[in-house]
Design a protein around this motif. Structure first.
Motif, PDB file in Angstrom:
ATOM      1  N   SER A  12       0.818  -1.227   0.000  1.00 15.09           N
ATOM      2  CA  SER A  12       0.000   0.000   0.000  1.00 15.09           C
ATOM      3  C   SER A  12       0.848   1.273   0.000  1.00 15.09           C
ATOM      4  O   SER A  12       0.411   2.314  -0.456  1.00 15.09           O
ATOM      5  CB  SER A  12      -0.913   0.014   1.232  1.00 15.09           C
ATOM      6  N   GLY A  42      -8.545   4.048   6.749  1.00 15.81           N
ATOM      7  CA  GLY A  42      -7.276   3.742   7.407  1.00 15.81           C
ATOM      8  C   GLY A  42      -7.259   4.485   8.729  1.00 15.81           C
ATOM      9  O   GLY A  42      -6.587   5.494   8.903  1.00 15.81           O
ATOM     10  N   ALA A  43      -8.059   3.972   9.691  1.00 10.98           N
ATOM     11  CA  ALA A  43      -8.353   4.735  10.903  1.00 10.98           C
ATOM     12  C   ALA A  43      -7.232   4.719  11.936  1.00 10.98           C
ATOM     13  O   ALA A  43      -7.331   5.393  12.960  1.00 10.98           O
ATOM     14  CB  ALA A  43      -9.627   4.201  11.532  1.00 10.98           C
ATOM     15  N   GLY A  44      -6.175   3.956  11.700  1.00 10.43           N
ATOM     16  CA  GLY A  44      -5.050   3.936  12.646  1.00 10.43           C
ATOM     17  C   GLY A  44      -5.507   3.506  14.024  1.00 10.43           C
ATOM     18  O   GLY A  44      -6.171   2.477  14.188  1.00 10.43           O
ATOM     19  N   MET A  52     -12.145   2.170   8.867  1.00  7.94           N
ATOM     20  CA  MET A  52     -11.633   0.894   8.363  1.00  7.94           C
ATOM     21  C   MET A  52     -10.139   0.890   8.563  1.00  7.94           C
ATOM     22  O   MET A  52      -9.469   1.902   8.296  1.00  7.94           O
ATOM     23  CB  MET A  52     -11.925   0.757   6.873  1.00  7.94           C
ATOM     24  N   ILE A  66      -6.639  -1.763   8.091  1.00 16.28           N
ATOM     25  CA  ILE A  66      -6.191  -3.055   7.552  1.00 16.28           C
ATOM     26  C   ILE A  66      -5.156  -3.743   8.452  1.00 16.28           C
ATOM     27  O   ILE A  66      -5.039  -4.961   8.467  1.00 16.28           O
ATOM     28  CB  ILE A  66      -5.627  -2.855   6.125  1.00 16.28           C
ATOM     29  N   ALA A  67      -4.394  -2.959   9.225  1.00 17.86           N
ATOM     30  CA  ALA A  67      -3.321  -3.547  10.044  1.00 17.86           C
ATOM     31  C   ALA A  67      -3.900  -4.056  11.369  1.00 17.86           C
ATOM     32  O   ALA A  67      -4.603  -3.314  12.063  1.00 17.86           O
ATOM     33  CB  ALA A  67      -2.230  -2.517  10.290  1.00 17.86           C
ATOM     34  N   PHE A 106      -9.965  -0.784   2.683  1.00 17.58           N
ATOM     35  CA  PHE A 106     -10.962   0.189   2.227  1.00 17.58           C
ATOM     36  C   PHE A 106     -11.182   0.170   0.717  1.00 17.58           C
ATOM     37  O   PHE A 106     -12.198   0.630   0.229  1.00 17.58           O
ATOM     38  CB  PHE A 106     -10.661   1.601   2.732  1.00 17.58           C
TER      39      PHE A 106
HETATM   40  C1  LIG Z   1      -1.241   7.547   8.130  1.00 16.37           C
HETATM   41  S1  LIG Z   1      -2.209   6.404   9.024  1.00 16.37           S
HETATM   42  C2  LIG Z   1      -3.572   7.432   9.492  1.00 16.37           C
HETATM   43  C3  LIG Z   1      -4.273   6.969  10.741  1.00 16.37           C
HETATM   44  C4  LIG Z   1      -5.500   7.780  11.128  1.00 16.37           C
HETATM   45  N1  LIG Z   1      -6.426   7.930  10.033  1.00 16.37           N
HETATM   46  C5  LIG Z   1      -5.136   9.131  11.630  1.00 16.37           C
HETATM   47  O1  LIG Z   1      -5.398  10.087  10.905  1.00 16.37           O
HETATM   48  O2  LIG Z   1      -4.577   9.249  12.734  1.00 16.37           O
HETATM   49  C6  LIG Z   1      -2.846   5.434   7.673  1.00 16.37           C
HETATM   50  C7  LIG Z   1      -3.478   4.122   8.104  1.00 16.37           C
HETATM   51  O3  LIG Z   1      -4.125   3.569   6.976  1.00 16.37           O
HETATM   52  C8  LIG Z   1      -4.037   2.155   7.057  1.00 16.37           C
HETATM   53  N2  LIG Z   1      -4.269   1.624   5.700  1.00 16.37           N
HETATM   54  C9  LIG Z   1      -3.441   1.730   4.635  1.00 16.37           C
HETATM   55  N3  LIG Z   1      -3.992   1.148   3.556  1.00 16.37           N
HETATM   56  C10 LIG Z   1      -5.204   0.674   3.952  1.00 16.37           C
HETATM   57  C11 LIG Z   1      -6.239  -0.023   3.293  1.00 16.37           C
HETATM   58  N4  LIG Z   1      -6.146  -0.339   1.999  1.00 16.37           N
HETATM   59  N5  LIG Z   1      -7.361  -0.339   3.991  1.00 16.37           N
HETATM   60  C12 LIG Z   1      -7.480  -0.005   5.310  1.00 16.37           C
HETATM   61  N6  LIG Z   1      -6.493   0.654   5.994  1.00 16.37           N
HETATM   62  C13 LIG Z   1      -5.385   0.997   5.324  1.00 16.37           C
HETATM   63  C14 LIG Z   1      -2.631   1.927   7.584  1.00 16.37           C
HETATM   64  O4  LIG Z   1      -2.517   0.642   8.184  1.00 16.37           O
HETATM   65  C15 LIG Z   1      -2.495   3.075   8.594  1.00 16.37           C
HETATM   66  O5  LIG Z   1      -2.887   2.661   9.882  1.00 16.37           O
END
Ligand SMILES: C[S@@+](CC[C@H](N)C(=O)[O-])C[C@H]1O[C@@H](n2cnc3c(N)ncnc32)[C@H](O)[C@@H]1O
Length: 269
Positions: A110, A141-143, A163, A165-166, A191
């Motif tokens: 990703s 990608g809710a972290g 959503m 993924i990790a 997502f």
């Molecule tokens: C930069 S972090 C942002 C976390 C949170 N949204 C915040 O703003 O604090 C990006 C997150 O997106 C997740 N992610 C990346 N690709 C994804 C996917 N295809 N589906 C779901 N989550 C994903 C990653 O695992 C990571 O936790």
């Protein structure tokens, strides 16, 4: 640098980095170490490791890797050699690898690692939510769920979804909901496989890599007039409706877009 062309294979950067490490190790073993031996110069293991790192970091340019891969490739083998001098049991390396794997999961594909929106970003996003109640908001990608937690406390009249993924961040976001005051739903999943129809606001804090493709998805699935907010990474060649400057550590910006009316889809002839 010479005028040699940069080789840009269609591969994820982490696979290219692996290729760079293998190539640099082979070049060091086949060329540099025999050359030092022929010259009668004895070199230490750590010196040999830095030669390998030097070759690897130079190869980064040739393979078109971003500049931040250079120190990683330079220091990777020297750090391994250095760590081995402490006699740390291998199980700790395995444990560290497993932990990082659970946090970063599919980053190699990703190219979106985990880093968190600032509290200033949380606050500014509250102001970008619809005025009326009952709206639906999704954090792609809710972290660790920080954004969802904050928004759902500030706007209990909205519906908040995330959503992730990790596995480890997902589990922590879920526990945060159970333990805290936030009222949001968090799902473990990708997502890209999730339909964005039905969300009035979609928030993304990802990386430059997926933005163009994500915008196409948002425009295909979200209702015209709904909002797409990207923290730090603009959609290439699309003018945002608004840019919110955040006075946070990274001086980040929220790029706010309106989903345009669909042209040619279902329109009267
Ligand atoms: C930069 S972090 C942002 C976390 C949170 N949204 C915040 O703003 O604090 C990006 C997150 O997106 C997740 N992610 C990346 N690709 C994804 C996917 N295809 N589906 C779901 N989550 C994903 C990653 O695992 C990571 O936790």
């Amino acid at each position: 640098m010479t005028g040699l062309p940069v080789f840009r294979p269609v591969m994820s950067p982490s696979l290219i980095a692996l290729l760079v490490q293998i190539t640099a190790t082979a070049v060091t073993l086949v060329f540099f170490l025999p050359a030092f031996s022929l010259l009668g110069i004895d070199i230490s293991l750590i010196f040999a490791a830095f030669i390998q790192g030097g070759v690897a970091s130079a190869a980064c340019f040739r393979f078109g890797l971003a500049s931040w891969w250079v120190p990683i490739n330079l220091l990777f083998v020297p750090m391994v050699v250095w760590a081995l001098t402490f006699g740390i049991a291998p199980v700790w390396f395995l444990a560290a690898f497993f932990l990082l794997f659970l946090v970063f999961w599919s980053v190699y594909r990703s190219q979106v690692p985990l880093y968190l929106s600032s509290q200033k970003a949380w606050g500014a996003t509250v102001d970008l939510l619809p005025a009326g109640s009952g709206f639906a908001m999704l954090d792609l990608g809710a972290g660790l769920g920080g954004m969802l937690n904050h928004l759902s406390i500030k706007r209990p009249d909205g519906r908040f979804y995330g959503m992730e993924i990790a596995p480890l961040p997902f589990a922590l976001a879920w526990l945060r909901k159970i333990a805290g005051r936030g009222a949001y739903q968090i799902r473990w999943g990708n997502f890209w496989a999730h339909n964005l129809a039905g969300y009035d606001v979609v928030y993304a804090y990802l990386s430059p890599v997926p933005m163009a493709k994500l915008w196409v998805k948002a425009c295909m699935e979200m209702l015209p007039g709904s909002r797409f907010i990207s923290n730090s990474f603009p959609v290439p060649e699309v003018k945002p409706e608004e840019i919110v400057e955040l006075d946070d550590f990274h001086r980040s910006r929220l790029y706010v877009y309106r989903i345009p009316a669909r042209q040619g889809i279902g329109a009267a002839p």
